[in-house]
Design a protein around this motif. Structure first.
Motif, mmCIF file in Angstrom:
data_model
loop_
_atom_site.group_PDB
_atom_site.id
_atom_site.type_symbol
_atom_site.label_atom_id
_atom_site.label_comp_id
_atom_site.label_asym_id
_atom_site.label_seq_id
_atom_site.Cartn_x
_atom_site.Cartn_y
_atom_site.Cartn_z
ATOM 1 N N GLY A 1 0.818 -1.214 0.000
ATOM 2 C CA GLY A 1 0.000 0.000 0.000
ATOM 3 C C GLY A 1 0.848 1.258 0.000
ATOM 4 N N ILE A 2 1.929 1.242 0.751
ATOM 5 C CA ILE A 2 2.836 2.397 0.784
ATOM 6 C C ILE A 2 3.493 2.567 -0.583
ATOM 7 N N CYS A 3 3.923 1.468 -1.174
ATOM 8 C CA CYS A 3 4.576 1.533 -2.488
ATOM 9 C C CYS A 3 3.621 1.992 -3.583
ATOM 10 N N ARG A 4 2.343 1.660 -3.440
ATOM 11 C CA ARG A 4 1.350 1.969 -4.476
ATOM 12 C C ARG A 4 0.456 3.144 -4.106
ATOM 13 N N ASP A 5 0.852 3.946 -3.163
ATOM 14 C CA ASP A 5 0.037 5.087 -2.746
ATOM 15 C C ASP A 5 -0.332 5.932 -3.961
ATOM 16 N N GLU A 6 -1.587 6.333 -4.042
ATOM 17 C CA GLU A 6 -2.086 7.002 -5.259
ATOM 18 C C GLU A 6 -1.415 8.336 -5.557
ATOM 19 N N GLU A 7 -0.877 9.004 -4.557
ATOM 20 C CA GLU A 7 -0.207 10.282 -4.829
ATOM 21 C C GLU A 7 1.244 10.105 -5.265
ATOM 22 N N ALA A 8 1.797 8.925 -5.073
ATOM 23 C CA ALA A 8 3.135 8.558 -5.560
ATOM 24 C C ALA A 8 4.230 9.562 -5.195
ATOM 25 N N ARG A 9 4.172 10.103 -4.007
ATOM 26 C CA ARG A 9 5.227 11.023 -3.566
ATOM 27 C C ARG A 9 6.462 10.230 -3.185
ATOM 28 N N PRO A 10 7.637 10.759 -3.455
ATOM 29 C CA PRO A 10 8.864 10.053 -3.046
ATOM 30 C C PRO A 10 9.109 10.224 -1.547
ATOM 31 N N ALA A 11 9.864 9.312 -0.990
ATOM 32 C CA ALA A 11 10.269 9.455 0.414
ATOM 33 C C ALA A 11 11.299 10.567 0.517
ATOM 34 N N ARG A 12 11.309 11.250 1.665
ATOM 35 C CA ARG A 12 12.280 12.320 1.913
ATOM 36 C C ARG A 12 13.250 11.869 2.991
ATOM 37 N N LEU A 13 14.510 12.165 2.785
ATOM 38 C CA LEU A 13 15.528 11.911 3.797
ATOM 39 C C LEU A 13 15.438 13.042 4.815
ATOM 40 N N LEU A 14 15.129 12.699 6.076
ATOM 41 C CA LEU A 14 14.987 13.717 7.120
ATOM 42 C C LEU A 14 16.212 13.810 8.014
ATOM 43 N N GLY A 15 17.026 12.824 7.985
ATOM 44 C CA GLY A 15 18.230 12.778 8.818
ATOM 45 C C GLY A 15 18.924 11.466 8.525
ATOM 46 N N GLU A 16 20.048 11.249 9.152
ATOM 47 C CA GLU A 16 20.804 10.029 8.890
ATOM 48 C C GLU A 16 19.947 8.794 9.169
ATOM 49 N N GLY A 17 19.647 8.039 8.120
ATOM 50 C CA GLY A 17 18.871 6.815 8.265
ATOM 51 C C GLY A 17 17.407 7.016 8.590
ATOM 52 N N VAL A 18 16.857 8.205 8.369
ATOM 53 C CA VAL A 18 15.456 8.491 8.679
ATOM 54 C C VAL A 18 14.769 9.000 7.409
ATOM 55 N N TYR A 19 13.774 8.243 6.956
ATOM 56 C CA TYR A 19 13.048 8.570 5.737
ATOM 57 C C TYR A 19 11.565 8.702 6.043
ATOM 58 N N CYS A 20 10.901 9.654 5.391
ATOM 59 C CA CYS A 20 9.474 9.864 5.588
ATOM 60 C C CYS A 20 8.805 10.027 4.230
ATOM 61 N N LYS A 21 7.689 9.362 4.060
ATOM 62 C CA LYS A 21 6.908 9.473 2.830
ATOM 63 C C LYS A 21 5.501 9.902 3.211
ATOM 64 N N PHE A 22 5.053 11.030 2.669
ATOM 65 C CA PHE A 22 3.703 11.509 2.915
ATOM 66 C C PHE A 22 2.747 10.711 2.035
ATOM 67 N N LEU A 23 1.709 10.171 2.650
ATOM 68 C CA LEU A 23 0.729 9.353 1.949
ATOM 69 C C LEU A 23 -0.614 10.082 1.896
ATOM 70 N N THR A 24 -1.563 9.512 1.184
ATOM 71 C CA THR A 24 -2.906 10.088 1.165
ATOM 72 C C THR A 24 -3.564 9.889 2.524
ATOM 73 N N ASP A 25 -4.679 10.559 2.740
ATOM 74 C CA ASP A 25 -5.473 10.432 3.969
ATOM 75 C C ASP A 25 -4.694 10.801 5.228
#
Length: 135
Positions: free
Chosen positions: A41-65
């Motif tokens: 579900g995360i990989c196929r999220d309809e908005e298809a935003r890329p993950a962002r590197l927030l710090g060393e080894g910390v990634y965040c991806k904004f999803l729908t809803d």
């Protein structure tokens, strides 16, 4: 370079899984990961935003809803502590919200207002599906 290390490790994982898949040699654990509906579900999220590197080894991806996927990753050969701070994506402790984080692999749910922390063994990761909850 953290990004280069991430890409190299990700490609190595893709190559490994592809090789095992083509040979019919996937372990039960690898099959379970590939079939995990939260991960797909995360990989196929309809908005298809890329993950962002927030710090060393910390990634965040904004999803729908109003959901977020957060990955805490350890690319090193030793144990490390990683943390995700809500401030990193613009949410301060007094904003009237807190986060509910569900561990994608274990289902464990954690509530927090300011930071989510994890101790990661060498070469491991934790991934969370998070949502904002109004106080």
């Amino acid at each position: 370079n953290e990004k280069k290390g991430y890409l190299d490790a990700a490609q190595k994982d893709v190559d490994k899984v592809t090789k095992h898949f083509m040979r019919g040699e996937l372990s039960e654990e690898e099959i379970a990961i590939l079939k995990n509906p939260l991960i797909t579900g995360i990989c196929r999220d309809e908005e298809a935003r890329p993950a962002r590197l927030l710090g060393e080894g910390v990634y965040c991806k904004f999803l729908t809803d109003c959901e977020y996927a957060v990955a805490l990753v350890n690319f090193t050969d030793s144990e490390v502590n990683r943390s995700f701070c809500t401030y990193d994506f613009g949410l301060t402790w007094n904003a009237g919200y807190y986060c509910e984080a569900s561990d994608i692999f274990t289902g464990e749910v954690t509530d927090f207002s300011d930071a989510l922390e994890a101790t990661l063994p060498a070469g491991s990761s934790r991934m969370y599906l998070m949502r904002l909850i109004e106080r």
